[in-house]
Design an enzyme around this catalytic site. Structure first.
Site, PDB file in Angstrom:
ATOM      1  N   CYS A   1     -13.840  65.125  23.976  1.00 61.14           N
ATOM      2  CA  CYS A   1     -12.582  64.495  24.388  1.00 61.14           C
ATOM      3  C   CYS A   1     -11.649  64.184  23.218  1.00 61.14           C
ATOM      4  O   CYS A   1     -10.448  64.065  23.398  1.00 61.14           O
ATOM      5  CB  CYS A   1     -12.821  63.162  25.097  1.00 61.14           C
ATOM      6  SG  CYS A   1     -14.383  62.993  25.888  1.00 61.14           S
TER       7      CYS A   1
ATOM      8  N   HIS B   1     -16.138  63.702  34.142  1.00 61.70           N
ATOM      9  CA  HIS B   1     -15.548  65.023  33.942  1.00 61.70           C
ATOM     10  C   HIS B   1     -16.643  66.092  33.932  1.00 61.70           C
ATOM     11  O   HIS B   1     -17.816  65.784  33.686  1.00 61.70           O
ATOM     12  CB  HIS B   1     -14.841  65.090  32.578  1.00 61.70           C
ATOM     13  CG  HIS B   1     -13.540  64.371  32.511  1.00 61.70           C
ATOM     14  ND1 HIS B   1     -13.260  63.458  31.524  1.00 61.70           N
ATOM     15  CD2 HIS B   1     -12.423  64.439  33.276  1.00 61.70           C
ATOM     16  CE1 HIS B   1     -12.030  62.983  31.690  1.00 61.70           C
ATOM     17  NE2 HIS B   1     -11.499  63.562  32.756  1.00 61.70           N
TER      18      HIS B   1
HETATM   19  C1  CIR Z   1     -10.825  57.870  30.596  1.00 66.50           C
HETATM   20  O1  CIR Z   1     -11.471  57.309  31.490  1.00 66.50           O
HETATM   21  O2  CIR Z   1      -9.887  58.632  30.839  1.00 66.50           O
HETATM   22  C2  CIR Z   1     -11.205  57.617  29.160  1.00 66.50           C
HETATM   23  N1  CIR Z   1     -11.637  56.268  29.027  1.00 66.50           N
HETATM   24  C3  CIR Z   1     -12.291  58.570  28.718  1.00 66.50           C
HETATM   25  C4  CIR Z   1     -11.829  59.989  28.698  1.00 66.50           C
HETATM   26  C5  CIR Z   1     -12.898  60.929  28.285  1.00 66.50           C
HETATM   27  N2  CIR Z   1     -12.400  62.257  28.218  1.00 66.50           N
HETATM   28  C6  CIR Z   1     -13.161  63.332  28.382  1.00 66.50           C
HETATM   29  O3  CIR Z   1     -14.320  63.229  28.738  1.00 66.50           O
HETATM   30  N3  CIR Z   1     -12.573  64.510  28.227  1.00 66.50           N
END
Ligand code: CIR
Length: 255
Positions: free
Chosen positions: A250, A163
């Site tokens: 996140c 991201h």
């Molecule tokens: C994913 O791959 O969607 C989750 N394991 C990690 C999400 C992390 N979110 C973020 O960086 N905003």
């Protein structure tokens, strides 16, 4: 100032979360303990934390940031790009209805996809990362909603990171923490920058909460660089979430 944060208790099957890391699987009990520490850190910054129930069907659902983008005048509910994460946004939207009137809640719709981790706010401008999770159509819809409610946006192209905020954090006062592919990125010029070395890249995902920078525990160089600019920091242990590519930003929606 942020008054509120929404978080979600980690799922009992958090060990099945999506990952690109090779750090082993998160341990549920340890994730719960670290999550409680994260909530305490937000509270220490003067934020009221609203805790949503765990979602057993969604291993990644504790990463609520990806399901919505919040500003004073609008809440934009996303359409996550990861197939196993579609649907997480529904219970987040239900919680946001306590804070936003219906005509101030907008929705990204298919074929558009967008995840909040790809959105970095700088004042009333929103940078949107075009990534494996956020597509051009998602960004187009997002900019339409921003314009409708008096905000602006622009895109940043990603090639390596999950991201946009995996490698970037905005610490107010025109200060950007940058790592990896975002260092000297042409769409991110004109900021004061703190450069994070590749070995510490995970620590570029910090959050500025009411004057304090929450940073992942175990990155003394990043901590010292931020403090050298006069910003207080507080370390938060999030190693279980790192195992599935999750970081500090996140784990909450702040507004
Ligand atoms: C994913 O791959 O969607 C989750 N394991 C990690 C999400 C992390 N979110 C973020 O960086 N905003």
């Amino acid at each position: 100032m942020f008054k509120h944060a929404i978080v979600r208790t980690p799922s009992p099957n958090i060990s099945e979360g999506i990952t690109s890391a090779s750090l082993g699987k998160p341990v549920y009990e340890a994730a719960l303990t670290q999550h409680a520490g994260y909530i305490a850190a937000l509270e220490s910054c003067g934020v009221t934390v609203h805790v949503l129930k765990a979602e057993p069907g969604y291993p990644d659902a504790c990463f609520v940031e990806d399901t919505a983008v919040l500003a004073e005048r609008v809440a934009i509910i996303t359409n996550p790009g990861a197939p196993t994460r579609k649907g997480e946004e529904e219970t987040v939207e239900a919680a946001l209805r306590d804070f936003y009137p219906g005509d101030h809640i907008e929705h990204i719709a298919a074929p558009g996809t967008l995840e909040g981790g790809d959105v970095m706010r700088v004042g009333d401008h929103f940078y949107v990362g075009l990534s494996a999770r956020t597509n051009e159509e998602g960004a187009r819809q997002f900019f339409h909603f921003l314009g409708k409610h008096g905000y602006t946006g622009s895109t940043v192209t990603l090639h390596e990171m999950l991201h946009l905020k995996t490698g970037l954090a905005y610490l107010e006062d025109n200060l950007l923490l940058t790592a990896g592919e975002f260092i000297s990125h042409p769409e991110l010029v004109n900021f004061r920058t703190i450069l994070i070395e590749m070995k510490d890249a995970y620590s570029a995902n910090c959050i500025y909460v009411n004057g304090t920078v929450l940073i992942p525990a175990g990155y003394p160089v990043t901590k010292a660089k931020i403090e050298a600019l006069g910003l207080p920091t507080r370390e938060v242990e999030v190693s279980e979430f790192r195992k599935i590519d999750g970081g500090l930003s996140c784990l909450s929606l702040r507004f």
